[in-house]
Every structure is written in C-alpha cells, then in structure tokens.
Design a protein around this motif. Structure first.
Motif, PDB file in Angstrom:
ATOM      1  N   PRO A 167       5.655  68.194   5.193  1.00  0.00           N
ATOM      2  CA  PRO A 167       5.852  69.587   5.591  1.00  0.00           C
ATOM      3  C   PRO A 167       5.443  70.592   4.519  1.00  0.00           C
ATOM      4  O   PRO A 167       5.261  71.768   4.817  1.00  0.00           O
ATOM      5  CB  PRO A 167       7.357  69.668   5.850  1.00  0.00           C
ATOM      6  N   LEU A 168       5.253  70.123   3.261  1.00  0.00           N
ATOM      7  CA  LEU A 168       5.019  71.099   2.187  1.00  0.00           C
ATOM      8  C   LEU A 168       3.544  71.448   1.997  1.00  0.00           C
ATOM      9  O   LEU A 168       3.177  72.619   1.982  1.00  0.00           O
ATOM     10  CB  LEU A 168       5.622  70.564   0.884  1.00  0.00           C
ATOM     11  N   HIS A 169       2.676  70.428   1.849  1.00  0.00           N
ATOM     12  CA  HIS A 169       1.254  70.709   1.620  1.00  0.00           C
ATOM     13  C   HIS A 169       0.361  69.976   2.624  1.00  0.00           C
ATOM     14  O   HIS A 169      -0.846  69.873   2.418  1.00  0.00           O
ATOM     15  CB  HIS A 169       0.843  70.332   0.196  1.00  0.00           C
ATOM     16  N   GLN A 170       0.967  69.395   3.623  1.00  0.00           N
ATOM     17  CA  GLN A 170       0.240  68.778   4.749  1.00  0.00           C
ATOM     18  C   GLN A 170      -0.580  67.545   4.369  1.00  0.00           C
ATOM     19  O   GLN A 170      -1.523  67.186   5.090  1.00  0.00           O
ATOM     20  CB  GLN A 170      -0.644  69.808   5.481  1.00  0.00           C
ATOM     21  N   GLY A 171      -0.270  66.913   3.246  1.00  0.00           N
ATOM     22  CA  GLY A 171      -0.839  65.590   2.997  1.00  0.00           C
ATOM     23  C   GLY A 171      -0.231  64.621   4.002  1.00  0.00           C
ATOM     24  O   GLY A 171       0.783  64.929   4.642  1.00  0.00           O
ATOM     25  N   SER A 172      -0.845  63.435   4.148  1.00  0.00           N
ATOM     26  CA  SER A 172      -0.285  62.517   5.136  1.00  0.00           C
ATOM     27  C   SER A 172      -0.342  61.068   4.669  1.00  0.00           C
ATOM     28  O   SER A 172      -1.108  60.694   3.775  1.00  0.00           O
ATOM     29  CB  SER A 172      -0.989  62.685   6.487  1.00  0.00           C
ATOM     30  N   VAL A 192      -5.445  64.208   1.279  1.00  0.00           N
ATOM     31  CA  VAL A 192      -5.063  65.015   0.121  1.00  0.00           C
ATOM     32  C   VAL A 192      -4.045  66.072   0.533  1.00  0.00           C
ATOM     33  O   VAL A 192      -4.055  66.509   1.685  1.00  0.00           O
ATOM     34  CB  VAL A 192      -6.306  65.699  -0.504  1.00  0.00           C
ATOM     35  N   PRO A 193      -3.195  66.454  -0.424  1.00  0.00           N
ATOM     36  CA  PRO A 193      -3.223  66.117  -1.841  1.00  0.00           C
ATOM     37  C   PRO A 193      -2.501  64.807  -2.200  1.00  0.00           C
ATOM     38  O   PRO A 193      -2.364  64.514  -3.371  1.00  0.00           O
ATOM     39  CB  PRO A 193      -2.505  67.308  -2.480  1.00  0.00           C
ATOM     40  N   CYS A 194      -2.084  64.023  -1.213  1.00  0.00           N
ATOM     41  CA  CYS A 194      -1.357  62.782  -1.517  1.00  0.00           C
ATOM     42  C   CYS A 194      -2.331  61.702  -1.973  1.00  0.00           C
ATOM     43  O   CYS A 194      -3.341  61.455  -1.300  1.00  0.00           O
ATOM     44  CB  CYS A 194      -0.599  62.310  -0.279  1.00  0.00           C
ATOM     45  N   LYS A 195      -2.033  61.086  -3.100  1.00  0.00           N
ATOM     46  CA  LYS A 195      -2.877  60.018  -3.635  1.00  0.00           C
ATOM     47  C   LYS A 195      -2.108  58.713  -3.758  1.00  0.00           C
ATOM     48  O   LYS A 195      -2.683  57.636  -3.624  1.00  0.00           O
ATOM     49  CB  LYS A 195      -3.420  60.411  -5.014  1.00  0.00           C
ATOM     50  N   THR A 223       5.162  61.465  -2.267  1.00  0.00           N
ATOM     51  CA  THR A 223       4.744  61.132  -3.635  1.00  0.00           C
ATOM     52  C   THR A 223       4.010  62.280  -4.314  1.00  0.00           C
ATOM     53  O   THR A 223       3.762  62.224  -5.513  1.00  0.00           O
ATOM     54  CB  THR A 223       3.828  59.897  -3.631  1.00  0.00           C
ATOM     55  N   HIS A 224       3.662  63.316  -3.581  1.00  0.00           N
ATOM     56  CA  HIS A 224       2.992  64.465  -4.189  1.00  0.00           C
ATOM     57  C   HIS A 224       3.989  65.450  -4.764  1.00  0.00           C
ATOM     58  O   HIS A 224       3.694  66.133  -5.732  1.00  0.00           O
ATOM     59  CB  HIS A 224       2.099  65.172  -3.164  1.00  0.00           C
ATOM     60  N   GLY A 225       5.157  65.547  -4.179  1.00  0.00           N
ATOM     61  CA  GLY A 225       6.167  66.492  -4.631  1.00  0.00           C
ATOM     62  C   GLY A 225       7.518  66.001  -4.168  1.00  0.00           C
ATOM     63  O   GLY A 225       7.691  64.824  -3.908  1.00  0.00           O
ATOM     64  N   SER A 226       8.431  66.899  -4.058  1.00  0.00           N
ATOM     65  CA  SER A 226       9.786  66.462  -3.708  1.00  0.00           C
ATOM     66  C   SER A 226      10.111  66.714  -2.244  1.00  0.00           C
ATOM     67  O   SER A 226      11.272  66.687  -1.852  1.00  0.00           O
ATOM     68  CB  SER A 226      10.803  67.183  -4.590  1.00  0.00           C
ATOM     69  N   ALA A 227       9.111  66.927  -1.426  1.00  0.00           N
ATOM     70  CA  ALA A 227       9.381  67.216  -0.017  1.00  0.00           C
ATOM     71  C   ALA A 227       9.948  65.994   0.692  1.00  0.00           C
ATOM     72  O   ALA A 227       9.651  64.852   0.342  1.00  0.00           O
ATOM     73  CB  ALA A 227       8.099  67.656   0.677  1.00  0.00           C
ATOM     74  N   SER A 228      10.762  66.257   1.698  1.00  0.00           N
ATOM     75  CA  SER A 228      11.343  65.210   2.529  1.00  0.00           C
ATOM     76  C   SER A 228      10.431  64.951   3.716  1.00  0.00           C
ATOM     77  O   SER A 228      10.191  65.843   4.538  1.00  0.00           O
ATOM     78  CB  SER A 228      12.726  65.652   3.012  1.00  0.00           C
TER      79      SER A 228
HETATM   80 FE1  FES Z   1       4.040  66.385   0.144  1.00  0.00          FE
HETATM   81 FE2  FES Z   1       2.774  68.100  -1.472  1.00  0.00          FE
HETATM   82  S1  FES Z   1       4.904  67.584  -1.474  1.00  0.00           S
HETATM   83  S2  FES Z   1       1.944  66.980   0.191  1.00  0.00           S
END
Ligand code: FES
Length: 106
Positions: free
Chosen positions: A66-71, A82-85, A46-51
């Motif tokens: 895998p992109l910004h290590q949110g969980s 963070v950065p996932c909200k 939900t933070h970006g388009s990562a799978s």
């Molecule tokens: Fe998943 Fe940023 S796209 S933490």
C-alpha cells in the motif's frame, strides 16, 4: 531448528480475495484467501515498514504494497516489481476443523 504449527485464525476470518494480519509466536503474518486456497507470508514489506495486509491482491496472485506499490508473488514470496527487491518469507498453511494453522520455524 524446531517447527511448530500455530493456530492463526478461523477460516471465516479471512475475507474472500482478501487479507488478514495475525500474530503467530513472534511473527506478524499476512494471511490471504484466493479462491478457496489460503496462503501466509510475512506481513512487513521488505522495502519499508508497510503492512502487506493493508495492501491489495492484484491479478496473478500478487500482493501490492500500500505504500509504494511494489509487489510480491503471494505463493513464492518473490519480489516482482520495484521498488521491492528482497523477497518476503512464505509459510506453510493448513486447515483443521475450520481453523487456520501456520508453520513457523525457529
Ligand atoms: Fe512496500 Fe515501499 S514499503 S513498496
């Protein structure tokens, strides 16, 4: 609203402590196998388009993006770091005759 059980994969297709991306109807789903239990969430972070299927299952049943290590919590979909909200969607899973089915709601 209709709900459908859709065949997603064979049980053996999901690696132990691993993930598998599948398409069910119009949904991209990430399947998880933790121990002997299977889970399903939306695949897109939900933070970006990562799978999330390219992420890492870490302790306590979390998937790390895998992109910004949110969980997220794999069982509940709750964003836990963070950065996932925003939470991810979770889907009911069942198995029959070695096949995995995911319940999708329209
Ligand atoms: Fe998943 Fe940023 S796209 S933490």
């Amino acid at each position: 609203m209709t709900e459908n059980w859709i065949e997603a994969a064979a049980q053996d297709d999901v690696p132990e402590q691993g993930t598998l991306q599948v398409r069910c109807a119009s949904e991209l789903i990430c399947l998880y196998k933790i121990g002997v239990t299977l889970y399903a969430t939306q695949d897109e972070c939900t933070h970006g388009s990562a799978s999330l299927s390219e992420g890492f299952i870490v302790e306590d049943g979390l998937i790390e993006c895998p992109l910004h290590q949110g969980s997220f919590d794999i069982k509940t979909g709750k964003a836990v770091s963070v950065p996932c909200k925003d939470d991810i969607r979770v889907f009911p899973v069942k198995t029959e005759n070695g096949k995995i089915f995911v319940k999708i709601s329209d």
